[in-house]
Design an enzyme around this catalytic site. Structure first.
Site, PDB file in Angstrom:
ATOM      1  CD  GLU A 103      -2.999  -1.195   2.186  1.00 53.07           C
ATOM      2  OE1 GLU A 103      -4.227  -1.163   2.027  1.00 53.07           O
ATOM      3  OE2 GLU A 103      -2.466  -1.400   3.293  1.00 53.07           O
ATOM      4  CD  GLU A 123      -3.320  -6.793   3.654  1.00 53.78           C
ATOM      5  OE1 GLU A 123      -2.684  -5.732   3.717  1.00 53.78           O
ATOM      6  OE2 GLU A 123      -3.323  -7.510   2.622  1.00 53.78           O
TER       7      GLU A 123
END
Length: 719
Positions: A103, A123
């Site tokens: 990210e 995740e």
């Protein structure tokens, strides 16, 4: 400092230094914020590089902060500072760039990487979605199908593929910092607003319904029962249907909902549990003190289904393997199985063609024990018969060098009963693989009363080498996994004896999250195998099983399995078992009239009146009996922690990870409720020993002990 700031020429370099994986903890987040602000305010600086020190670019969140209140600056705060910077920012990637690390990279204006780097959003394995813009930004580079698949699968993407997807701008070689400085200097003075992903449109947004439907179809097929993969698709879909700001808000809302969910708690528990089981201990040693012996060459005794599968595991890790059989016919069969498995794995992309080719040169078929004289480790994988195993170990003891570790793949037999066939019981250890060995992740390692800590350290390390999840347990009949599976399986057949159908029992299990029900498992593994095991158990008890046997060792016994065996219904291998199959070796089970007749005839012979059994009773009798046995295993010191039980069931029997394992699941139900239902079944099923309520369970339930404190109470109960 977690982030070092330096200026080299006109380039500010922010070096993340938070070993071992540069996790994005508070110190790193604060350091990045300070560094970016400092670079923006420095007139000498014209561009910025973010790089990781050590072996990797930031590889995600700091797991040490899990469950604790989060502190500013958030990751999105860093991201917004990077993206709105008046100076271009370059992410220089090596190692693994995962989760929050990716990210951060996506907030940067440019991304370069070394050839062996990988990127990804893992995740989903923690029951979550990316929470700092990953679902909204990745699709703007890759398009919807790739972004959806990458995020819902959590897979690590090789850097050449990442460049193909548009995630990486340039692959560089040699010194990464030097390459990054050159790249950062080359872009100075160029406009870079168009490099900000928030301003980019999502490619193929007009086909979002089509892409989302296709992705959701795959998710339901591959990840049945899991909430997070479905949420991943929904969040990426939002990137095409909402504005960037609205999409970010949607992502945060979904992330927050998942974070509070039971599935996320269970999956995060399983994540930490898998790491906890590596911190093993036993009388006389532990992972801290014991020294693993080097394993450079191996041997497998027995080329059957299990032996050939074990050989594949060793060969895939680059270890030479002698495969020994008793005659040429069996040996050639074993070699063919190994080759077929390797070829199939290469075709499916599970191993590279190079690995498959190398394995062919590492496999050494033999009929002679003399060829095993210099191997470092041997794994015996003959069928489950004590006399045969003792004969094998006696031969190994005479031939193998004194430093060799002698392992047995027994699934139930006490290690001490095997090790006494040798003059070196300290070198004998159990290495129980689960079928199919080349696929199932659990390696149940078992120590006997005289097994040395160094021998244990060797097989625990071997487990990691061959990409297994090794769990250490103390020897007893059935060890941990199969001992707990015994009441689970027994109750399944008792339920059918009393009135349930095999498909009703299977359906209740599959609705809970097990990949296939227990009767489909029996057909897969072979009814003849369980028939043989029952005879071995009876033999060990000094008795035999007949048509009239109702108790074995004082415990309730159901002979239904024997009736199916007598009819030649062994399962898939014969095209019929508890179910019928379209062909011999077929995979699709069909409800079968003959199977129903065998069951009803058995009931009539035993005078059993069929009754209606609810899915709730099926669930409780199978899983609660298993949980009760788990507490007995803890109480007896067969293992040390509930994590060892849960990981064994997750990777040995495919217990749904989103429920955390049977012991964690019990804690979520509430031990008082579990204990009460076990007491109920102890009264209604008095001839099943596994329903006797365990004293440790009783103590924990009565005192309402939280799951986090179970291990302390387990230790105290043994004093």
């Amino acid at each position: 400092m977690s982030v070092d700031y330096s200026v080299q020429g006109s380039v500010a370099v922010l070096t993340v230094d938070n070993p071992p994986v540069n996790a994005l903890g508070y110190g790193v987040r604060d350091g990045l914020k300070t560094g970016i602000e400092k670079a923006v305010g420095d007139s000498q600086v014209k561009s910025v590089v973010i790089i990781g020190k050590g072996r990797t670019f930031p590889a995600g969140a700091d797991i040490r902060e899990f469950g604790k209140p989060s502190r500013e600056p958030w990751l999105t705060t860093n991201g917004q500072l990077i993206e709105t910077s008046s100076k271009p920012v370059v992410a220089a990637i090596h190692g693994t760039c995962l989760g929050g690390g990716l990210e951060i990279a996506l907030f940067c204006h440019y991304r370069i990487a070394l050839p062996f780097a990988k990127v990804g959003f893992p995740e989903v394995a923690l029951g979550l979605i990316p929470g700092a813009g990953g679902t909204q930004r990745l699709s703007r580079l890759t398009g919807l199908p790739v972004a959806m698949e990458m995020i819902y699968s959590g897979r690590h993407v090789p850097i050449n593929k990442a460049k193909e997807y548009g995630i990486i701008d340039e692959i560089v070689t040699g010194d990464l910092l030097k390459a990054a400085l050159e790249f950062a200097q080359s872009i100075q003075g160029r406009p870079f607003k168009d490099r900000c992903l928030k301003f980019k449109a999502v490619p193929g947004a007009d086909r979002v319904e089509e892409y989302a439907s296709a992705a959701m179809s795959q998710v339901k097929k591959k990840y049945k029962g899991y909430e997070a993969p479905m949420a991943c698709v929904q969040a990426v879909r939002a990137s095409a249907e909402l504005s960037y700001e609205e999409g970010m808000k949607f992502e945060r809302e979904v992330f927050g909902q998942l974070l509070e969910s039971g599935q996320a708690r269970a999956q995060q528990y399983a994540f930490f549990a898998e790491r906890a089981v590596t911190r093993w201990q036993m009388p006389g040693g532990s992972y801290k003190t014991a020294k693993p012996l080097p394993v450079r060459s191996t041997a497998v005794i027995g080329g059957g289904t299990m032996g050939s599968g074990i050989a594949v595991c060793l060969l895939s890790a680059g270890l030479p393997v002698y495969l020994l059989e008793q005659n040429e016919k069996f040996l050639q069969s074993g070699v063919n199985m190994v080759k077929n498995i390797m070829a199939g794995s290469a075709k499916l992309g599970k191993i590279s063609m190079e690995t498959a080719k190398k394995a062919a040169t590492l496999l050494k078929p033999t009929l002679s024990y003399e060829d095993l004289r210099d191997v470092d480790l041997v794994i015996e994988a003959v069928y489950e018969n004590l006399d045969l195993k003792r004969e094998v170990f006696s031969k190994l003891d005479k031939v193998c060098k004194k430093s060799a570790i002698l392992c047995t793949n027994t699934s139930t037999i006490d290690i001490d009963r095997i090790s006494t066939a040798t003059s070196r019981p300290e070198s004998v250890v159990g290495t129980h693989f689960f079928a199919p060995a080349y696929h199932m992740k659990l390696l149940e390692n078992i120590y006997g009363t005289r097994t040395s800590p160094n021998a244990v350290a060797t097989v625990m390390k071997l487990g990691k080498t061959i990409n297994k999840v090794p769990v250490l347990v103390k020897s007893c009949h059935g060890f941990l996994a199969n001992r707990m599976n015994a009441p689970f399986g027994s109750e399944a057949i008792f339920l059918v004896e009393e009135g349930a159908s095999p498909q009703e029992v299977d359906q209740a299990n599959e609705d809970f999250g097990m990949p296939i029900g227990p009767f489909k498992v029996r057909d897969l593994s072979g009814i003849d195998i369980s028939w043989r095991i029952n005879r071995e158990v009876a033999k060990a008890m000094g008795t035999t099983i007949t048509k009239e046997t109702r108790f074995l060792g004082g415990n309730r016994y159901c002979g239904l399995n024997d009736d199916f065996y007598d009819r030649g219904r062994y399962g898939r291998k014969t095209g019929k078992g508890w179910y019928r199959y379209e062909k011999v070796g077929g995979k699709i089970p069909v409800v079968d009239t003959e199977s129903q007749e065998i069951i009803q005839s058995y009931r009539e012979r035993r005078g059993i009146v069929k009754r209606k059994i609810t899915p709730q009773e099926i669930h409780e009798r199978q899983f609660y009996s298993c949980i009760n046995e788990g507490f007995r295993i803890l109480d007896e010191g067969i293992c040390n922690t509930p994590e060892e039980i849960d990981i064994s069931w997750i990777y040995g029997f495919s217990f749904p990870k989103y429920r955390g394992g049977p012991m964690f699941y019990a804690s979520q139900i509430g031990l008082q409720k579990v204990y009460q239902r076990i007491c109920h079944y102890h009264q209604t099923c008095p001839y099943s020993i596994h329903w006797v309520p365990n004293r440790l369970l009783k103590k924990l339930a009565e005192n309402n002990v939280p799951f986090s404190e179970w291990a302390n109470h387990v230790s105290k109960s043994r004093m």
